[in-house]
Design a protein around this motif. Sequence first.
Motif, PDB file in Angstrom:
ATOM      1  N   LEU A 181     -36.230  -4.594  -5.928  1.00 55.84           N
ATOM      2  CA  LEU A 181     -37.429  -5.260  -6.442  1.00 55.84           C
ATOM      3  C   LEU A 181     -37.086  -6.607  -7.061  1.00 55.84           C
ATOM      4  CD1 LEU A 181     -40.464  -5.084  -6.973  1.00 55.84           C
ATOM      5  CD2 LEU A 181     -39.933  -3.939  -9.134  1.00 55.84           C
ATOM      6  N   PHE A 182     -36.028  -6.652  -7.855  1.00 62.15           N
ATOM      7  CA  PHE A 182     -35.643  -7.905  -8.506  1.00 62.15           C
ATOM      8  C   PHE A 182     -35.145  -8.934  -7.498  1.00 62.15           C
ATOM      9  CE2 PHE A 182     -34.692  -5.292 -12.551  1.00 62.15           C
ATOM     10  CZ  PHE A 182     -36.035  -5.345 -12.895  1.00 62.15           C
ATOM     11  N   GLU A 183     -34.458  -8.475  -6.450  1.00 63.56           N
ATOM     12  CA  GLU A 183     -34.013  -9.402  -5.407  1.00 63.56           C
ATOM     13  C   GLU A 183     -35.210 -10.029  -4.700  1.00 63.56           C
ATOM     14  OE1 GLU A 183     -31.441  -7.099  -2.918  1.00 63.56           O
ATOM     15  OE2 GLU A 183     -29.655  -7.494  -4.154  1.00 63.56           O
ATOM     16  N   LEU A 184     -36.246  -9.227  -4.482  1.00 61.60           N
ATOM     17  CA  LEU A 184     -37.457  -9.752  -3.853  1.00 61.60           C
ATOM     18  C   LEU A 184     -38.135 -10.772  -4.760  1.00 61.60           C
ATOM     19  CD1 LEU A 184     -39.608  -9.681  -1.599  1.00 61.60           C
ATOM     20  CD2 LEU A 184     -40.746  -7.874  -2.908  1.00 61.60           C
ATOM     21  N   ILE A 185     -38.248 -10.441  -6.039  1.00 66.31           N
ATOM     22  CA  ILE A 185     -38.875 -11.359  -6.991  1.00 66.31           C
ATOM     23  C   ILE A 185     -38.115 -12.683  -7.034  1.00 66.31           C
ATOM     24  CG2 ILE A 185     -39.317 -11.753  -9.450  1.00 66.31           C
ATOM     25  CD1 ILE A 185     -39.922  -8.738  -9.659  1.00 66.31           C
ATOM     26  N   THR A 186     -36.785 -12.589  -7.040  1.00 65.15           N
ATOM     27  CA  THR A 186     -35.958 -13.794  -7.059  1.00 65.15           C
ATOM     28  C   THR A 186     -36.214 -14.657  -5.832  1.00 65.15           C
ATOM     29  OG1 THR A 186     -34.217 -12.706  -8.336  1.00 65.15           O
ATOM     30  CG2 THR A 186     -33.580 -14.645  -7.077  1.00 65.15           C
ATOM     31  N   LYS A 187     -36.349 -13.999  -4.679  1.00 67.44           N
ATOM     32  CA  LYS A 187     -36.575 -14.733  -3.432  1.00 67.44           C
ATOM     33  C   LYS A 187     -37.977 -15.330  -3.378  1.00 67.44           C
ATOM     34  CE  LYS A 187     -36.465 -14.161   1.600  1.00 67.44           C
ATOM     35  NZ  LYS A 187     -36.196 -13.211   2.712  1.00 67.44           N
ATOM     36  N   VAL A 188     -38.980 -14.521  -3.695  1.00 70.43           N
ATOM     37  CA  VAL A 188     -40.373 -14.965  -3.594  1.00 70.43           C
ATOM     38  C   VAL A 188     -40.678 -16.083  -4.578  1.00 70.43           C
ATOM     39  CG1 VAL A 188     -42.769 -14.268  -3.966  1.00 70.43           C
ATOM     40  CG2 VAL A 188     -41.233 -12.800  -2.660  1.00 70.43           C
ATOM     41  N   TYR A 189     -40.166 -15.949  -5.793  1.00 69.53           N
ATOM     42  CA  TYR A 189     -40.491 -16.931  -6.823  1.00 69.53           C
ATOM     43  C   TYR A 189     -39.474 -18.060  -6.925  1.00 69.53           C
ATOM     44  CZ  TYR A 189     -44.232 -13.873  -8.281  1.00 69.53           C
ATOM     45  OH  TYR A 189     -45.376 -13.113  -8.298  1.00 69.53           O
ATOM     46  N   GLY A 190     -38.514 -18.074  -6.005  1.00 65.40           N
ATOM     47  CA  GLY A 190     -37.568 -19.182  -5.975  1.00 65.40           C
ATOM     48  C   GLY A 190     -36.736 -19.308  -7.230  1.00 65.40           C
ATOM     49  N   LEU A 191     -36.361 -18.186  -7.820  1.00 65.89           N
ATOM     50  CA  LEU A 191     -35.678 -18.219  -9.108  1.00 65.89           C
ATOM     51  C   LEU A 191     -34.258 -18.767  -9.026  1.00 65.89           C
ATOM     52  CD1 LEU A 191     -36.904 -14.869 -10.692  1.00 65.89           C
ATOM     53  CD2 LEU A 191     -37.900 -17.154 -10.829  1.00 65.89           C
ATOM     54  N   GLU A 192     -33.759 -18.969  -7.817  1.00 70.20           N
ATOM     55  CA  GLU A 192     -32.423 -19.543  -7.669  1.00 70.20           C
ATOM     56  C   GLU A 192     -32.489 -21.017  -7.271  1.00 70.20           C
ATOM     57  OE1 GLU A 192     -30.388 -17.010  -4.929  1.00 70.20           O
ATOM     58  OE2 GLU A 192     -30.008 -15.456  -6.435  1.00 70.20           O
ATOM     59  N   ASP A 193     -33.704 -21.577  -7.232  1.00 66.23           N
ATOM     60  CA  ASP A 193     -33.880 -22.976  -6.845  1.00 66.23           C
ATOM     61  C   ASP A 193     -33.919 -23.878  -8.079  1.00 66.23           C
ATOM     62  OD1 ASP A 193     -34.091 -22.025  -4.255  1.00 66.23           O
ATOM     63  OD2 ASP A 193     -36.280 -21.906  -4.335  1.00 66.23           O
ATOM     64  N   ASP A 194     -33.833 -25.204  -7.838  1.00 65.60           N
ATOM     65  CA  ASP A 194     -33.953 -26.168  -8.928  1.00 65.60           C
ATOM     66  C   ASP A 194     -35.284 -25.972  -9.661  1.00 65.60           C
ATOM     67  OD1 ASP A 194     -31.528 -27.492  -8.374  1.00 65.60           O
ATOM     68  OD2 ASP A 194     -32.490 -28.778  -6.885  1.00 65.60           O
ATOM     69  N   LYS A 195     -35.253 -26.217 -10.960  1.00 66.72           N
ATOM     70  CA  LYS A 195     -36.464 -26.052 -11.761  1.00 66.72           C
ATOM     71  C   LYS A 195     -36.719 -27.298 -12.598  1.00 66.72           C
ATOM     72  CE  LYS A 195     -38.232 -23.371 -15.700  1.00 66.72           C
ATOM     73  NZ  LYS A 195     -37.920 -22.270 -16.647  1.00 66.72           N
ATOM     74  N   ILE A 196     -37.980 -27.730 -12.618  1.00 69.44           N
ATOM     75  CA  ILE A 196     -38.387 -28.802 -13.521  1.00 69.44           C
ATOM     76  C   ILE A 196     -39.610 -28.333 -14.300  1.00 69.44           C
ATOM     77  CG2 ILE A 196     -37.448 -30.713 -12.166  1.00 69.44           C
ATOM     78  CD1 ILE A 196     -40.232 -31.193 -11.037  1.00 69.44           C
ATOM     79  N   VAL A 197     -39.707 -28.783 -15.538  1.00 73.30           N
ATOM     80  CA  VAL A 197     -40.826 -28.412 -16.400  1.00 73.30           C
ATOM     81  C   VAL A 197     -41.495 -29.680 -16.913  1.00 73.30           C
ATOM     82  CG1 VAL A 197     -41.514 -27.293 -18.555  1.00 73.30           C
ATOM     83  CG2 VAL A 197     -39.781 -26.234 -17.095  1.00 73.30           C
ATOM     84  N   ILE A 198     -42.817 -29.700 -16.792  1.00 72.02           N
ATOM     85  CA  ILE A 198     -43.613 -30.858 -17.203  1.00 72.02           C
ATOM     86  C   ILE A 198     -44.764 -30.369 -18.070  1.00 72.02           C
ATOM     87  CG2 ILE A 198     -45.154 -32.682 -16.343  1.00 72.02           C
ATOM     88  CD1 ILE A 198     -43.327 -32.579 -13.751  1.00 72.02           C
ATOM     89  N   TYR A 199     -45.069 -31.098 -19.136  1.00 70.30           N
ATOM     90  CA  TYR A 199     -46.202 -30.764 -19.993  1.00 70.30           C
ATOM     91  C   TYR A 199     -47.395 -31.640 -19.616  1.00 70.30           C
ATOM     92  CZ  TYR A 199     -43.083 -28.161 -23.126  1.00 70.30           C
ATOM     93  OH  TYR A 199     -42.196 -27.264 -23.652  1.00 70.30           O
ATOM     94  N   ALA A 200     -48.584 -31.061 -19.706  1.00 67.16           N
ATOM     95  CA  ALA A 200     -49.782 -31.822 -19.350  1.00 67.16           C
ATOM     96  C   ALA A 200     -50.980 -31.306 -20.121  1.00 67.16           C
ATOM     97  CB  ALA A 200     -50.048 -31.716 -17.853  1.00 67.16           C
ATOM     98  N   GLN A 201     -51.909 -32.195 -20.400  1.00 67.45           N
ATOM     99  CA  GLN A 201     -53.167 -31.809 -21.032  1.00 67.45           C
ATOM    100  C   GLN A 201     -54.148 -31.286 -19.989  1.00 67.45           C
ATOM    101  OE1 GLN A 201     -54.145 -31.761 -24.186  1.00 67.45           O
ATOM    102  NE2 GLN A 201     -52.512 -32.860 -25.249  1.00 67.45           N
ATOM    103  N   GLU A 202     -54.018 -31.797 -18.770  1.00 62.17           N
ATOM    104  CA  GLU A 202     -54.966 -31.440 -17.710  1.00 62.17           C
ATOM    105  C   GLU A 202     -54.174 -31.017 -16.483  1.00 62.17           C
ATOM    106  OE1 GLU A 202     -57.446 -31.135 -14.677  1.00 62.17           O
ATOM    107  OE2 GLU A 202     -56.483 -33.102 -14.625  1.00 62.17           O
ATOM    108  N   PHE A 203     -54.250 -29.738 -16.142  1.00 62.34           N
ATOM    109  CA  PHE A 203     -53.373 -29.144 -15.134  1.00 62.34           C
ATOM    110  C   PHE A 203     -53.610 -29.705 -13.734  1.00 62.34           C
ATOM    111  CE2 PHE A 203     -52.802 -25.732 -11.936  1.00 62.34           C
ATOM    112  CZ  PHE A 203     -51.414 -25.633 -11.989  1.00 62.34           C
TER     113      PHE A 203
END
Length: 214
Positions: free
Chosen positions: A125-147
């Motif tokens: 299950l965790f391997e699937l979640i990792t694959k589906v949600y791209g948990l091993e890919d690059d990640k960037i986080v941005i803050y915004a007032q309007e999504f």
Amino acid sequence: MLVRAIMTPERHLTTLQPSQSLEEALEKINQLGYLSLPVVKNDRFIGYISSLYIYEKYIESGEETMSEFLRSNRIEDFVDTSVKPVVDSMYVEEAAKAFFESNMRFIPIVNHAGVFQGILTQKALFELITKVYGLEDDKIVIYAQEFVGMLKRITDVLERMDVNITNIAKYDTETLGVQEISLRITGADIHDVVRRLEEKGIKVREVVPAKKAQ
């Protein structure tokens, strides 16, 4: 996705019969290096038995020697039947909820006729979640007032760079209406992506490069 797609099928499992001795059960569990094994009778999932439970029951029994306790007792008297099977047509998301409720390392899977089909493990299950949600890919986080507006600005930049978005998540920071936008991406150097975004006035708050394969 249905659980049958990621379950370990019965033919690849080692199972036990209720009529077997605790000695056989413990020997097989230890031999395989597992904590527990499924107990099956006539193609029906009965429950599971664990090495910890066997040891606990031996201590409670007051028997002088463990070998005698193991030889003289059958699995059927010590099997845990508290874990209920789920059907193989269940969605993976529903099975994930069942894991939380059962606190088990595996969930038994049956077909609509009740015939044991296999097990779904936490690892699968965790391997699937990792694959589906791209948990091993690059990640960037941005803050915004309007999504929506910010997401359009971000995707415009990424599209021009031929960047693939493998996952997008939005979180409410509960601070003055600020939304956290988390993106998992592939296809370009993450530092180049950050530079291009910031050239467009999009401030990147967090950068997490993908983990390199060992």
